[in-house]
Scaffold this active site. Structure first.
Site, PDB file in Angstrom:
ATOM      1  N   HIS A 115      -6.172  -2.517 -35.419  1.00  0.00           N
ATOM      2  CA  HIS A 115      -6.906  -2.402 -36.766  1.00  0.00           C
ATOM      3  C   HIS A 115      -6.100  -1.796 -38.064  1.00  0.00           C
ATOM      4  CE1 HIS A 115     -10.006  -1.531 -39.551  1.00  0.00           C
ATOM      5  NE2 HIS A 115     -10.765  -2.484 -39.164  1.00  0.00           N
ATOM      6  N   GLU A 194      -7.309  -9.409 -41.530  1.00  0.00           N
ATOM      7  CA  GLU A 194      -8.008  -8.996 -42.087  1.00  0.00           C
ATOM      8  C   GLU A 194      -7.007  -8.379 -43.367  1.00  0.00           C
ATOM      9  OE1 GLU A 194     -11.451  -6.610 -40.496  1.00  0.00           O
ATOM     10  OE2 GLU A 194      -9.625  -5.468 -39.722  1.00  0.00           O
ATOM     11  N   GLY A 259     -26.048  -0.297 -51.596  1.00  0.00           N
ATOM     12  CA  GLY A 259     -27.218   0.589 -51.474  1.00  0.00           C
ATOM     13  C   GLY A 259     -27.182   1.334 -50.103  1.00  0.00           C
TER      14      GLY A 259
HETATM   15  O1  G3H Z   1     -13.016  -4.465 -38.421  1.00  0.00           O
HETATM   16  C1  G3H Z   1     -13.570  -4.766 -39.466  1.00  0.00           C
HETATM   17  C2  G3H Z   1     -13.124  -4.966 -40.842  1.00  0.00           C
HETATM   18  O2  G3H Z   1     -12.251  -3.703 -41.131  1.00  0.00           O
HETATM   19  C3  G3H Z   1     -13.911  -5.377 -41.734  1.00  0.00           C
HETATM   20  O3  G3H Z   1     -14.721  -4.339 -42.697  1.00  0.00           O
HETATM   21  P1  G3H Z   1     -15.996  -4.845 -43.334  1.00  0.00           P
HETATM   22  O4  G3H Z   1     -16.498  -5.909 -42.732  1.00  0.00           O
HETATM   23  O5  G3H Z   1     -16.753  -3.533 -43.598  1.00  0.00           O
HETATM   24  O6  G3H Z   1     -15.286  -5.057 -44.788  1.00  0.00           O
END
Ligand code: G3H
Length: 278
Positions: A115, A194, A259
């Site tokens: 990640h 991502e 929010g």
């Molecule tokens: O591990 C998930 C990702 O970092 C996506 O994060 P997010 O859905 O808060 O943008």
């Protein structure tokens, strides 16, 4: 087969400490999330969809203990150490490290590795020594992936480019894949793409064409591994993402981006409903 992964990051930290958790007391948080999602998730067909939730280590036992027998939901940990115990080898001298065997032994079935927040941590350690070396980060992740697989865990391997790297995204992603997956048993791997510039509150995810282009690229580079999309995945775009043939699912984190931002079980279930169309 679709895959819906959930990375719960450190969403357990209560609001008074600067975190986003206002749904359960810290000691009960993992259990609370499983108890408030498992019945709805069990209505889906195991042959059609896979659900894995990746919890911080402190919450794994609570989450695992809340599962039903034959639950569709699987629990995973957030990365593993690159070394492990072995008969006749290291017996467990791993202070501060979370090994794959330790995670498998308590009931995890998978782990999320690479990640961007993990990559940033490793790059930060290298930079303390005055080194900038993303290949070295990929090599460390490769060791973690191999350790996870040796322990019998499935791996969600995350890749993605930063805003600065967008101009050479092919080179960046290609290295993350080739070095990270070098010598790895691919049958145990799914990819989460991502784009780092699209993660978190206030960020806008890429459009359909962009995601389609990258997902095709990843499939070509990996001989067709499952590709999921993460980064701002929410109810608003779940249908669009589900309609991209090259995308095999999603990686969710925050469910509310404005929010009272945070992770809310009912909103997570709503995203899945929209994604699956049922
Ligand atoms: O591990 C998930 C990702 O970092 C996506 O994060 P997010 O859905 O808060 O943008």
């Amino acid at each position: 087969m679709k895959h819906i992964y959930l990375n719960l990051k450190r969403f357990d930290i209560p609001k008074e400490y600067g975190g986003v958790n206002n749904i359960a007391s810290p000691g009960e948080w993992g259990k609370y999330i499983v108890e408030n999602t498992k019945d709805q998730l069990n209505k889906y067909d195991k042959n059609e969809i896979e659900f894995v939730m990746y919890f911080p280590e402190a919450h794994l036992l609570g989450a695992i203990s809340a599962l039903n027998e034959n639950s569709i939901l699987q629990i995973g940990c957030q990365s593993v150490f690159r070394e492990d115990t072995a008969n006749g080898g290291n017996f467990g001298a791993f202070t501060t490290n979370r090994t794959g065997n330790a995670m498998k032994a308590i009931g995890c079935t998978g782990t999320i590795i690479g990640h961007c927040e993990e990559r940033k941590d490793k790059a930060g350690i290298l930079s303390e020594a005055g080194v900038t070396d993303t290949d070295a980060v990929n090599r460390i992740l490769n060791k973690e992936i191999k350790a996870a697989i040796a322990a019998g865990l499935h791996v969600l391997y995350c890749i993605g480019e930063s805003a600065d790297e967008q101009k050479n995204w092919q080179e960046v992603l290609s290295k993350q894949l080739s070095i990270g997956l070098d010598g790895v048993d691919k049958s145990k791997i799914a990819i989460a793409y991502e784009p780092i510039w699209a993660i978190g509150p206030g960020k806008t995810p890429p459009d359909r064409e962009y995601i389609e282009k990258i997902a095709k690229f990843i499939k070509t580079e990996t001989n067709g591994l499952p590709v999921t999309y993460g980064g701002g995945l929410k109810v608003d775009n779940a249908k669009m993402l589900a309609s991209i043939p090259e995308v095999d699912g999603g990686l969710i984190a925050l469910t509310r981006f404005q929010g009272e931002i945070g992770f809310y079980p009912d909103e997570y279930l709503e995203i899945i409903k929209t994604y699956m169309g049922k």
